[in-house]
Design a protein around this motif. Structure first.
Motif, PDB file in Angstrom:
ATOM      1  N   ILE A 132      18.491  -7.769  21.240  1.00  0.00           N
ATOM      2  CA  ILE A 132      17.532  -8.217  22.251  1.00  0.00           C
ATOM      3  C   ILE A 132      17.409  -7.091  23.270  1.00  0.00           C
ATOM      4  O   ILE A 132      18.348  -6.825  24.028  1.00  0.00           O
ATOM      5  CB  ILE A 132      17.993  -9.517  22.930  1.00  0.00           C
ATOM      6  N   PRO A 133      16.295  -6.391  23.302  1.00  0.00           N
ATOM      7  CA  PRO A 133      16.178  -5.254  24.225  1.00  0.00           C
ATOM      8  C   PRO A 133      16.093  -5.722  25.671  1.00  0.00           C
ATOM      9  O   PRO A 133      15.372  -6.666  26.009  1.00  0.00           O
ATOM     10  CB  PRO A 133      14.887  -4.565  23.769  1.00  0.00           C
ATOM     11  N   GLY A 134      16.834  -5.063  26.506  1.00  0.00           N
ATOM     12  CA  GLY A 134      16.788  -5.345  27.938  1.00  0.00           C
ATOM     13  C   GLY A 134      15.898  -4.361  28.661  1.00  0.00           C
ATOM     14  O   GLY A 134      15.297  -3.461  28.072  1.00  0.00           O
ATOM     15  N   ARG A 135      15.805  -4.555  29.956  1.00  0.00           N
ATOM     16  CA  ARG A 135      14.969  -3.697  30.783  1.00  0.00           C
ATOM     17  C   ARG A 135      15.844  -2.813  31.653  1.00  0.00           C
ATOM     18  O   ARG A 135      16.856  -3.266  32.195  1.00  0.00           O
ATOM     19  CB  ARG A 135      14.042  -4.535  31.665  1.00  0.00           C
ATOM     20  N   ALA A 136      15.451  -1.558  31.768  1.00  0.00           N
ATOM     21  CA  ALA A 136      16.222  -0.619  32.583  1.00  0.00           C
ATOM     22  C   ALA A 136      16.165  -1.030  34.050  1.00  0.00           C
ATOM     23  O   ALA A 136      15.163  -1.575  34.533  1.00  0.00           O
ATOM     24  CB  ALA A 136      15.678   0.798  32.406  1.00  0.00           C
ATOM     25  N   ARG A 137      17.237  -0.776  34.750  1.00  0.00           N
ATOM     26  CA  ARG A 137      17.271  -1.119  36.169  1.00  0.00           C
ATOM     27  C   ARG A 137      16.371  -0.176  36.951  1.00  0.00           C
ATOM     28  O   ARG A 137      16.040   0.937  36.504  1.00  0.00           O
ATOM     29  CB  ARG A 137      18.697  -1.037  36.694  1.00  0.00           C
ATOM     30  N   SER A 138      15.973  -0.617  38.106  1.00  0.00           N
ATOM     31  CA  SER A 138      15.143   0.207  38.967  1.00  0.00           C
ATOM     32  C   SER A 138      15.989   1.271  39.642  1.00  0.00           C
ATOM     33  O   SER A 138      17.055   0.971  40.197  1.00  0.00           O
ATOM     34  CB  SER A 138      14.451  -0.667  40.025  1.00  0.00           C
ATOM     35  N   HIS A 139      15.520   2.507  39.588  1.00  0.00           N
ATOM     36  CA  HIS A 139      16.225   3.606  40.244  1.00  0.00           C
ATOM     37  C   HIS A 139      15.591   3.958  41.590  1.00  0.00           C
ATOM     38  O   HIS A 139      16.000   4.932  42.233  1.00  0.00           O
ATOM     39  CB  HIS A 139      16.227   4.837  39.340  1.00  0.00           C
TER      40      HIS A 139
END
Length: 732
Positions: free
Chosen positions: A180-187
């Motif tokens: 299940i692909p997740g979303r990268a955190r905001s940098h």
């Protein structure tokens, strides 16, 4: 439909595009989508490296495991629907010849064959199904749509760098759905993770699960990483409890206009205890956050690697939830969190020192791979005997590895026979009785005895005249034992593949440490080898070895180049520049012009060090520098002859002892009755390419039976081999 209509299409899947437009006064308001970012978009730097660490998750709790299974079920429903939509849209795209010929891009956008189109399809599926909102979020659905577009649509519509396109999108299987692909955190915004989040700290995990025998002076992860390997660091429970969400109020450091200190409610961002992966659940979920405890290695030898990945939370980038088959795990699945960090992979101090030493060797070499071994020969980069000698190595299976491989094959055959017996016993109506069972039934009938029920028929599968089974295998009844044995067989295969990868990495380290990081290998299609010598290649895995060597060369600072066999012809050329034609059965290079005698593979590997490339990325630009090869033969006369002839190949009948699987002669007392005389022929390793497919004891497609035309240099066939064709000629 146009892009404007695409944004206002109803969310129901039953909407038809050619319906008359509703009255403007009664039309629902157009749906609003989030527009482009107004701020500057964050992008990783050009030299930013990415690495992934696998974190095992504890799902022994029945409620937690049920929620994870529901999450996978919901996401699989979304992915299956998107795959079906992609398949239908692709079919419509290729059917519209006129629209595609006029403006292919506009036609794709109208059909929704774009990243944004697939995301909006996923949103409509989620809104049309109420239960999905209880388990998934729009961020998960969006990234699932992006994955379907990249893996199914984009690779089918657009060719890759080699000009190859993949086939029509297909709907996958539930059992193969593992990520299940997740979303990268905001940098750019602090504390913003929209899917799976990792909370806690490595120091907090150490404090929570500290081992009772660990020295009290060791309190930080850095101190643990400095301990010698073998020390017990953690004492984690078999059923790890999920950490609790922080409660209470946290001071913010600010004050109100009246001078009172400001506080805020505690959140997961204030958790500094044991590591855990947290998912906020679906938009309509009322069961709170999904918390999955993380299990870390308990030995001190793995803590330098943990320190590299987990001690800097600002480098954490993205988390994917992954499952894999595990028969011993609750529910039959083991769950992991794949954490991607903005840092390079971990390398121990010993590995860094070894790579620095290999980078300073300043050597060039060649690699020659075949079915049963790998040959490597290297020279000093200056080709001056004063700077170094000729080095030669050969990689092949040892006697211990051959015995272990045969043991694993026997175990695999036993498991497969058990699976076949279980399937036959559960589906007796789909199989005919064997010849022995039929003969017994005829004898009983002739003797007037009642017919005996056959619990497990041993004959062929019931099929029609075309050979197609009357019932598909997927519709058979399978027992619980069958599923368990099948899972164990898959785990054994995965374990064997992992062991082969580990062996390839260790071999690659030794090769690069001895021969340097600048090597050249022939650009061969190993898929053709598998059609001829599949079983032998599964044991030696030359492709896996070459890939591991190439990766180690890159990490060391060098590169493995590939040379076309059509432009170099290394196996048919001598150092003197003359062409020496050899067949696959000729394993010794004998040049009638200069008198050089050596192993065929060693000569090819040594010539690979003299290949020059016009374009390093294009194997077809490779050319053999015959002038430099002749000069090398003159300068390294003594050492070259010794290096090319000091690595004899393993013969067709190696001396490696008798195992309990080998057949004994008839005149030896106590021989096994079930063993055949030619049993060892099946277990004997293939002697390089000396036995092509046409010379095996089983006839293959395209072979002919003309034993009198056998090449004089080929090995003598066994008594049970009747079809032998002329030896194949190696024109590479």
């Amino acid at each position: 439909m146009s892009s404007e209509l695409f944004e206002t299409v109803p969310t129901s899947d039953s909407a038809v595009l050619d319906e008359p437009a509703p009255d403007i006064a009664q039309a629902p308001p157009a749906r609003k989508f989030r527009g482009k970012n107004k701020g500057k978009r964050w992008t990783p730097g050009g030299d930013t490296e990415l690495a992934v660490i696998r974190l095992p998750l504890d799902v022994h709790d029945a409620g937690t495991r049920h929620r994870v299974e529901q999450l996978y079920s919901a996401m699989w429903s979304v992915k299956r629907a998107l795959q079906r939509d992609a398949r239908d849209a692709v079919d419509a795209y290729w059917a519209g010849d006129v629209r595609r010929g006029t403006d292919a891009k506009a036609w794709r956008l109208e059909l929704g064959l774009s990243r944004e189109g697939m995301e909006r399809r996923a949103y409509r599926h989620m809104e049309a199904s109420r239960h999905l909102g209880h388990h998934v979020t729009k961020a998960l659905v969006m990234h699932q749509a992006d994955e379907v577009f990249e893996t199914s649509v984009s690779r089918h519509l657009f060719p890759d760098t080699s000009g190859r396109r993949f086939g029509r999108p297909k709907v996958g299987r539930w059992w193969d759905y593992g990520r299940i692909p997740g979303r990268a955190r905001s940098h750019t915004t602090a504390r913003k993770w929209e899917t799976f989040r990792l909370h806690g700290a490595l120091a907090g995990h150490l404090a929570t699960y500290r081992h009772r025998n660990l020295d009290l002076a060791v309190v930080t992860p850095e101190q643990v990483a400095a301990l010698p390997p073998g020390k017990q660091v953690l004492e984690q429970l078999h059923r790890m409890p999920a950490p609790s969400r922080p409660a209470g109020r946290i001071p913010t450091g600010e004050r109100t206009p009246k001078g009172a200190p400001k506080t805020r409610a505690a959140t997961w961002w204030d958790h500094t205890g044991a590591l855990a992966v947290v998912f906020a659940g679906g938009a309509g979920s009322a069961r709170g956050d999904l918390v999955l405890p993380v299990r870390l290695p308990s030995g001190s030898g793995r803590w330098p690697r943990l320190l590299h990945f987990l001690n800097s939370p600002e480098a954490w980038h993205k988390i994917d939830l992954v499952r894999r088959h595990d028969a011993s795990a609750p529910g039959g699945w083991a769950y992991e969190a794949h954490l991607m960090v903005l840092a390079g992979g971990y390398a121990s101090p010993a590995t860094k020192a070894r790579r620095r030493a290999a980078a300073g060797l300043e050597r060039v070499g060649g690699v020659d791979g075949n079915v049963s071994n790998l040959s490597i020969v290297s020279f000093p980069a200056t080709f001056d005997p004063a700077d170094g000698n000729v080095e030669a190595s050969r990689v092949e299976l040892t006697n211990e590895e051959r015995v272990a491989l045969e043991k694993a094959r026997r175990s695999e055959r036993g498991r497969k026979r058990a699976l076949d017996r279980s399937r036959r016993a559960a589906n007796p109506g789909q199989y005919a009785p064997s010849k022995r069972q039929q003969a017994r039934a005829e004898r009983r009938q002739a003797a007037g005895l009642p017919e005996r029920d056959v619990a497990m028929p041993g004959g062929a599968r019931a099929a029609n005249m075309a050979g197609v089974p009357e019932q598909a295998y997927r519709r058979d009844t399978l027992s619980a034992g069958y599923r368990l044995n099948r899972a164990r067989l898959a785990e054994a295969a995965a374990t064997a593949a992992s062991a082969k990868d580990h062996r390839a990495r260790r071999i690659a380290e030794r090769i690069v440490s001895r021969h340097g990081a600048n090597l050249t290998v022939e650009d061969c299609d190993i898929r053709v080898w598998y059609r001829l010598w599949g079983k032998a290649l599964q044991a030696t895995t030359p492709g896996r070895l070459i890939t591991a060597i190439a990766r180690e060369c890159e990490k060391t600072g060098g590169r493995m180049l590939r040379a076309s066999t059509f432009t170099t012809k290394l196996s048919q050329t001598c150092f003197c520049g003359e062409r020496v034609t050899k067949t696959l059965a000729d394993r010794v290079h004998t040049c009638p012009f200069c008198g050089l005698v050596g192993d065929r593979d060693m000569v090819s590997a040594a010539l690979g060090a003299h290949v020059r490339h016009g374009d390093p990325d294009d194997p077809s630009t490779a050319r053999l520098d015959t002038a430099q090869a002749c000069n090398t033969q003159i300068l390294f006369t003594q050492g070259l002859q010794e290096a090319l002839s000091s690595q004899p190949q393993r013969g067709a009948r190696p001396t490696r002892g008798r195992t309990h699987a080998a057949a004994q002669d008839r005149d030896i007392h106590g021989r096994r009755a079930s063993a055949r005389r030619n049993t060892t022929d099946r277990y004997r390793p293939t002697p390089n390419e000396t036995r092509p497919a046409s010379e095996r004891h089983k006839a293959h497609v395209g072979t002919t039976a003309h034993a009198e035309k056998r090449h004089p240099g080929a090995p003598s066939p066994h008594g049970n081999r009747t079809g032998i064709t002329p030896a194949l000629r190696d024109n590479s």
